[in-house]
Design an enzyme around this catalytic site. Structure first.
Site, PDB file in Angstrom:
ATOM      1  N   GLY A 169     -11.405  -8.150   4.707  1.00 28.48           N
ATOM      2  CA  GLY A 169     -10.846  -7.435   3.655  1.00 28.48           C
ATOM      3  C   GLY A 169      -9.751  -8.516   3.078  1.00 28.48           C
ATOM      4  N   GLU A 218     -14.293 -10.885   1.390  1.00 28.08           N
ATOM      5  CA  GLU A 218     -13.830  -9.684   0.505  1.00 28.08           C
ATOM      6  C   GLU A 218     -15.140  -9.445  -0.236  1.00 28.08           C
ATOM      7  OE1 GLU A 218     -12.739  -6.870  -1.799  1.00 28.08           O
ATOM      8  OE2 GLU A 218     -11.534  -7.691  -0.223  1.00 28.08           O
ATOM      9  N   ASP A 241       2.451   8.514   2.242  1.00 30.72           N
ATOM     10  CA  ASP A 241       1.052   7.977   2.360  1.00 30.72           C
ATOM     11  C   ASP A 241       0.151   9.258   2.289  1.00 30.72           C
ATOM     12  OD1 ASP A 241       1.971   5.612   2.301  1.00 30.72           O
ATOM     13  OD2 ASP A 241       1.090   5.022   4.336  1.00 30.72           O
ATOM     14  N   HIS A 285      22.577 -19.727 -13.546  1.00 33.35           N
ATOM     15  CA  HIS A 285      21.529 -21.281 -13.510  1.00 33.35           C
ATOM     16  C   HIS A 285      22.214 -21.865 -12.305  1.00 33.35           C
ATOM     17  CE1 HIS A 285      19.357 -24.526 -14.994  1.00 33.35           C
ATOM     18  NE2 HIS A 285      20.598 -25.281 -14.611  1.00 33.35           N
TER      19      HIS A 285
END
Length: 471
Positions: free
Chosen positions: A181, A204, A312, A444
């Site tokens: 998987g 996969e 779920d 930054h």
């Protein structure tokens, strides 16, 4: 046999269940939370998100120590003490689950440890170590979660076969490991074992890793996987596994050049299934769909008006943060507030290294739906902060409405992508445009600048990438 009553019963104490119980208690409800573990936490804290991220952190440290040689800093090759590593992971789990248990007591949430059976629209029975409890409730929230998917042909009785739960127990560091998987769980755990010293292969059945994710984001991770893993076999299925004593013989079908190989251990990671086979649920009007998910409306109410379902067990995506958000919607609905579950973006994160994260509309979804979008991308190789940490292997992209510039989706691949995606999710929820992101001053040097620079790419005047806007 004890008899108790409560305003709200919550079955399942994972990130959905305990979030619902705690919020309901905050609103003044009398709450009973039920779970088989000694403390709240669910799969996420005990056997999922938290222990896997603890191990992924260790793997990242090991990898960075090895990589430091490129900067002139050399460490000895790490030695892995599996027992201490396992203890560290377990310590993280114990600390968090114990902490959640303490918070439950502070909120005066009644916690019942045991296995529950629903006996009607307003009743259930809890079988615990200290005896049974009959509980009558006004409302019930089902938050029973999910379990690893099993395929009979791959479910042989062998200690060499692992699922996501047993793999997190770190039985050992096998010389060779096959991950069946190529989804996020398999890649995360495969990355841990590979970094700790295993020769990891992944198989996969579709044409690429992380099916469903945009290919340009996966491409960033693929370069790393190709060097970290021993084999990546796509368009390939496992048709047979057999314990041969000193390993697991695996038979492949498809594009893999080798049709049979032997591995020390095999990890089956092909998804999860909802825990909707709740004892006694048939005594209610609750409906379960063909995929095993409990059917709910926008408020997470089931066909039985006293019963709600979240997490779920109530549908995809199977993500802890989705469950926690649904918890609040369900509790507010029970409290009589106007609430509905209708997010524009649910962020998803793959915690490999580099990480992949996305929220909202993906480029693949837009193509499948025939939606016209414009995509603006900024490569991390042009970013000062990415260069300073030696992680130029990254990409940030915006999926935008071509007419209005509204942000419809955000995708990020790179170090720390999971932290950066929050800004993308916020932009989508607030209906922000590329101009909003462009005009927001980002600190930054930071990786967050890639969101601003991606927006500048949309207008054709990114400071660090020369890509004029098409006329």
């Amino acid at each position: 046999m004890a008899n108790e009553t409560t305003q709200l019963a919550v079955l399942g104490a994972g990130p959905g269940g305990y979030a619902a119980a705690f919020y309901a208690a905050d609103l003044g409800m009398q709450v009973t939370l039920i779970d088989e573990e000694k403390n709240p936490g669910g799969v996420c804290l005990y056997r999922g998100c938290i222990p896997s991220k603890a191990l992924l952190h260790v793997a990242k440290v090991v990898d960075e120590a090895r990589h430091a040689g490129a900067w002139g800093v050399t460490f000895a090759e790490p030695t892995i003490d599996v027992n201490r590593l396992r203890a560290f992971k377990q310590g993280v789990v114990d600390k968090l689950t114990g902490g959640v248990g303490q918070v439950a007591r502070m909120r005066k949430v009644r916690f019942l440890q045991g296995r529950a059976t629903v006996t009607g629209p307003r009743t259930l029975k809890v079988a615990g170590a200290s005896g049974d409890t009959d509980l009558t409730f006004e409302h019930l929230i089902l938050a029973t979660g999910s379990s690893p998917t099993k395929i009979p042909a791959l479910s042989i009785d062998s200690p060499r076969m692992l699922d996501s739960t047993s793999a997190l127990e770190l039985p050992d560091i096998p010389k060779s490991l096959l991950v069946i998987g190529g989804g996020y769980i398999g890649l995360e755990l495969g990355s841990v074992y590979a970094t700790l010293g295993s020769q990891v292969s992944v198989v996969e059945m579709t044409s690429g890793l992380l099916p469903g994710a945009d290919r340009d984001l996966v491409g960033v991770l693929q370069k790393r996987i190709d060097t970290l893993f021993a084999r990546v076999m796509v368009n390939t299925r496992v048709v047979k596994v057999a314990d041969v004593g000193d390993g697991i013989r695996v038979t492949f079908e498809g594009e893999a050049p080798d049709k049979e190989l032997v591995f020390d251990r095999v990890l089956v990671s092909i998804g999860r299934r909802p825990n909707s086979k709740i004892p006694g649920l048939e005594s209610t009007a609750v409906k379960v769909d063909a995929k095993g998910f409990i059917e709910t409306d926008g408020q997470r109410r089931t066909a039985e008006k006293t019963i709600f379902a979240i997490g779920d067990v109530a549908g995809e995506p199977m993500l802890a943060h989705k469950a926690s958000h649904e918890a609040r919607v369900a509790v507010e609905a029970i409290a009589g507030h106007k609430a509905v579950f209708e997010p524009l973006a649910i962020p998803a994160v793959v915690f490999t290294d580099p990480e992949i994260a996305w929220a909202g509309l993906t480029e693949a979804q837009a193509a499948a739906e025939g939606r016209e979008v414009e995509v603006a991308k900024f490569p991390w190789g042009a970013l000062g902060r990415a260069i300073t940490i030696d992680r130029p292997d990254g990409l940030t992209k915006l999926v935008l409405d071509p007419k209005t510039g509204r942000v419809l989706g955000v995708g990020i691949a790179g170090s720390g992508a999971g932290e950066l995606i929050a800004e993308g999710a916020l932009a989508i929820e607030m209906g922000a445009s590329a101009e909003d992101l462009k005009l927001t001053i980002h600190a930054h040097p930071t990786l967050s600048e890639t969101l601003m620079e991606s927006a500048e790419v949309f207008f054709g005047h990114s400071t660090h990438v020369f890509k004029p806007k098409r006329k």
